[in-house]
Design an enzyme around this catalytic site. Sequence first.
Site, PDB file in Angstrom:
ATOM      1  N   TYR A 153      -8.971  -3.800   5.283  1.00  0.00           N
ATOM      2  CA  TYR A 153      -7.661  -3.938   5.314  1.00  0.00           C
ATOM      3  C   TYR A 153      -7.520  -5.094   6.450  1.00  0.00           C
ATOM      4  O   TYR A 153      -6.912  -5.963   6.467  1.00  0.00           O
ATOM      5  CB  TYR A 153      -6.743  -2.706   5.939  1.00  0.00           C
ATOM      6  N   LYS A 171      -5.972  -8.492   6.160  1.00  0.00           N
ATOM      7  CA  LYS A 171      -4.345  -9.717   6.652  1.00  0.00           C
ATOM      8  C   LYS A 171      -5.259 -10.450   7.637  1.00  0.00           C
ATOM      9  O   LYS A 171      -4.397 -11.153   7.629  1.00  0.00           O
ATOM     10  CB  LYS A 171      -4.131  -8.680   8.063  1.00  0.00           C
ATOM     11  N   ASP A 213      -0.159  -3.718 -12.157  1.00  0.00           N
ATOM     12  CA  ASP A 213      -1.239  -3.292 -11.459  1.00  0.00           C
ATOM     13  C   ASP A 213      -1.849  -4.554 -11.067  1.00  0.00           C
ATOM     14  O   ASP A 213      -2.447  -5.427 -11.664  1.00  0.00           O
ATOM     15  CB  ASP A 213      -2.476  -2.965 -11.933  1.00  0.00           C
ATOM     16  N   GLY A 248       4.876  -5.100  -4.568  1.00  0.00           N
ATOM     17  CA  GLY A 248       5.217  -3.372  -3.630  1.00  0.00           C
ATOM     18  C   GLY A 248       6.628  -3.318  -4.067  1.00  0.00           C
ATOM     19  O   GLY A 248       7.050  -2.634  -2.684  1.00  0.00           O
ATOM     20  N   ALA A 249       7.622  -3.282  -4.583  1.00  0.00           N
ATOM     21  CA  ALA A 249       9.473  -3.016  -4.006  1.00  0.00           C
ATOM     22  C   ALA A 249       9.385  -1.428  -4.815  1.00  0.00           C
ATOM     23  O   ALA A 249      10.866  -1.555  -4.754  1.00  0.00           O
ATOM     24  CB  ALA A 249      10.039  -4.314  -5.520  1.00  0.00           C
ATOM     25  N   GLY A 250       8.689  -0.975  -5.237  1.00  0.00           N
ATOM     26  CA  GLY A 250       8.776   0.723  -5.358  1.00  0.00           C
ATOM     27  C   GLY A 250       8.710   1.194  -4.513  1.00  0.00           C
ATOM     28  O   GLY A 250       9.814   2.072  -4.557  1.00  0.00           O
ATOM     29  N   ARG A 251       8.398   1.764  -3.146  1.00  0.00           N
ATOM     30  CA  ARG A 251       8.861   1.784  -2.221  1.00  0.00           C
ATOM     31  C   ARG A 251       8.255   1.421  -0.623  1.00  0.00           C
ATOM     32  O   ARG A 251       7.973   0.207  -0.881  1.00  0.00           O
ATOM     33  CB  ARG A 251       7.859   3.531  -2.351  1.00  0.00           C
ATOM     34  N   THR A 297      -9.925  -7.259   7.416  1.00  0.00           N
ATOM     35  CA  THR A 297     -10.610  -8.257   6.735  1.00  0.00           C
ATOM     36  C   THR A 297      -9.145  -8.910   6.075  1.00  0.00           C
ATOM     37  O   THR A 297      -8.844 -10.115   5.917  1.00  0.00           O
ATOM     38  CB  THR A 297     -11.302  -8.079   5.843  1.00  0.00           C
TER      39      THR A 297
HETATM   40  N1  LIG Z   1       4.517   0.594   7.064  1.00  0.00           N
HETATM   41  C1  LIG Z   1       3.506   0.073   8.641  1.00  0.00           C
HETATM   42  O1  LIG Z   1       3.827   1.008   9.325  1.00  0.00           O
HETATM   43  C2  LIG Z   1       2.861  -1.094   7.950  1.00  0.00           C
HETATM   44  C3  LIG Z   1       2.369  -1.654   9.350  1.00  0.00           C
HETATM   45  C4  LIG Z   1       1.676  -2.949   9.056  1.00  0.00           C
HETATM   46  C5  LIG Z   1       1.962  -3.770   7.588  1.00  0.00           C
HETATM   47  N2  LIG Z   1       2.375  -3.298   6.693  1.00  0.00           N
HETATM   48  C6  LIG Z   1       2.288  -4.013   5.426  1.00  0.00           C
HETATM   49  O2  LIG Z   1       3.189  -3.849   4.877  1.00  0.00           O
HETATM   50  C7  LIG Z   1       3.247  -4.144   3.378  1.00  0.00           C
HETATM   51  C8  LIG Z   1       4.279  -2.548   2.549  1.00  0.00           C
HETATM   52  O3  LIG Z   1       3.427  -1.046   3.114  1.00  0.00           O
HETATM   53  P1  LIG Z   1       3.952  -0.300   2.977  1.00  0.00           P
HETATM   54  O4  LIG Z   1       4.284   0.466   4.086  1.00  0.00           O
HETATM   55  O5  LIG Z   1       5.812  -0.504   2.496  1.00  0.00           O
HETATM   56  O6  LIG Z   1       3.242   0.520   2.323  1.00  0.00           O
HETATM   57  P2  LIG Z   1       3.291   1.917   0.511  1.00  0.00           P
HETATM   58  O7  LIG Z   1       4.621   2.875   1.274  1.00  0.00           O
HETATM   59  O8  LIG Z   1       2.438   2.766   0.414  1.00  0.00           O
HETATM   60  O9  LIG Z   1       4.151   0.789  -0.475  1.00  0.00           O
HETATM   61  C9  LIG Z   1       2.793  -0.405  -1.170  1.00  0.00           C
HETATM   62  C10 LIG Z   1       3.591  -0.998  -2.067  1.00  0.00           C
HETATM   63  O10 LIG Z   1       2.700  -1.686  -3.062  1.00  0.00           O
HETATM   64  C11 LIG Z   1       2.805  -1.424  -4.567  1.00  0.00           C
HETATM   65  N3  LIG Z   1       0.860  -1.544  -4.781  1.00  0.00           N
HETATM   66  C12 LIG Z   1      -0.252  -0.783  -3.687  1.00  0.00           C
HETATM   67  N4  LIG Z   1      -0.990  -0.661  -4.905  1.00  0.00           N
HETATM   68  C13 LIG Z   1      -0.505  -2.037  -6.262  1.00  0.00           C
HETATM   69  C14 LIG Z   1      -1.220  -2.717  -6.799  1.00  0.00           C
HETATM   70  N5  LIG Z   1      -2.323  -2.800  -7.044  1.00  0.00           N
HETATM   71  N6  LIG Z   1      -0.545  -3.396  -7.710  1.00  0.00           N
HETATM   72  C15 LIG Z   1       0.790  -3.809  -8.004  1.00  0.00           C
HETATM   73  N7  LIG Z   1       1.516  -2.963  -6.878  1.00  0.00           N
HETATM   74  C16 LIG Z   1       0.836  -1.932  -6.069  1.00  0.00           C
HETATM   75  C17 LIG Z   1       3.175   0.110  -4.593  1.00  0.00           C
HETATM   76  O11 LIG Z   1       3.528   0.589  -5.771  1.00  0.00           O
HETATM   77  P3  LIG Z   1       2.244   0.885  -6.652  1.00  0.00           P
HETATM   78  O12 LIG Z   1       1.866   2.179  -5.890  1.00  0.00           O
HETATM   79  O13 LIG Z   1       3.289   2.594  -7.589  1.00  0.00           O
HETATM   80  O14 LIG Z   1       1.836   0.337  -6.670  1.00  0.00           O
HETATM   81  C18 LIG Z   1       4.585   0.321  -2.710  1.00  0.00           C
HETATM   82  O15 LIG Z   1       5.170  -0.190  -3.993  1.00  0.00           O
HETATM   83  C19 LIG Z   1       1.681  -3.712   2.819  1.00  0.00           C
HETATM   84  O16 LIG Z   1       1.728  -5.250   2.531  1.00  0.00           O
HETATM   85  C20 LIG Z   1       1.295  -2.737   3.872  1.00  0.00           C
HETATM   86  O17 LIG Z   1      -0.262  -3.522   4.494  1.00  0.00           O
HETATM   87  C21 LIG Z   1       2.644  -1.982   6.730  1.00  0.00           C
END
Ligand SMILES: NC(=O)c1ccc[n+]([C@@H]2O[C@H](COP(=O)([O-])OP(=O)(O)OC[C@H]3O[C@@H](n4cnc5c(N)ncnc54)[C@H](OP(=O)(O)O)[C@@H]3O)[C@@H](O)[C@H]2O)c1
Length: 240
Positions: free
Chosen positions: A148, A152, A53, A3-6, A150
């Site tokens: 989600y 986590k 993916d 998930g290193a893209g953003r 379930t």
């Molecule tokens: N943001 C919050 O408030 C929050 C709170 C609690 C927990 N989290 C957890 O933190 C983590 C990161 O969240 P985030 O908010 O940074 O999410 P985000 O902004 O949506 O980034 C998610 C990253 O995961 C990658 N990803 C998603 N589906 C994928 C797939 N099928 N294959 C490969 N890569 C995939 C995306 O890249 P591509 O779409 O290009 O594949 C993107 O780089 C998640 O596990 C989330 O549950 C976040």
Amino acid sequence: MTGAGRGIGRAVAVELAGPGVTVALLARSPDELAETAAQVRARGGTPVEIPVDLAETEKIGAAVERAREAAGTIDTLVNNAGVVWPLGPTAAVDPGEWATAITINLVAVTALTLAVLPGMLAQRRGRIVNVSSGAAARPDSMIGGNAYVTSKTALEAHTLNLAGELADSGVTVNVYRPGAVETPLQGWIRSRDPDQIGEGLHERFVRMHADGALITPEHTARCLVGHLADADTGQVWTVT
Ligand SMILES: NC(=O)c1ccc[n+]([C@@H]2O[C@H](COP(=O)([O-])OP(=O)(O)OC[C@H]3O[C@@H](n4cnc5c(N)ncnc54)[C@H](OP(=O)(O)O)[C@@H]3O)[C@@H](O)[C@H]2O)c1
């Protein structure tokens, strides 16, 4: 680093980067990986972009092999990639989407872990961090996010169980709950139709944003990476 893209994953990848450090960047979107790679390079690190993916779990072995070839050894795995969909009443959810979310958030994590573990055990050194959510502690806090919550909750059980198994192996396995972080994932939830995902859920995320309650990806990344220095295992780390 998955998930290193953003969002959080990009910030952790950049925080990990430095001279002599190779950071493998896994996600689907090549343009986002390229931007993270530029930021890793700017910190003196060596990025390796691996578009994959993670829902296609049969491709995970080859992706890990690419990372190993580039880095020599794999010392750290941060399982961060995750999806929050499908949102809304569970009775209306497509069962295939539900299963795909579990695959990305849980099954892919285990596939990545199993792929790096033999090398880490052989070198008696490794750090595995699984990014979870505060929702795992309070499953009733995210009504309408059944897949989600379930995934986590199961992710945390997987992590703590594996940590017990690997005690004294030199490989640590921990959970990280990143807090509420302003990322594209948060913006995506706010942009949903409240009628579809549920007014309560939608209102909660809109309010967190409006109240200024969201922290930055860089803040939570510093906290996660700070934990990597110690030898704790089987812990649920939370952002401070
Ligand atoms: N943001 C919050 O408030 C929050 C709170 C609690 C927990 N989290 C957890 O933190 C983590 C990161 O969240 P985030 O908010 O940074 O999410 P985000 O902004 O949506 O980034 C998610 C990253 O995961 C990658 N990803 C998603 N589906 C994928 C797939 N099928 N294959 C490969 N890569 C995939 C995306 O890249 P591509 O779409 O290009 O594949 C993107 O780089 C998640 O596990 C989330 O549950 C976040």
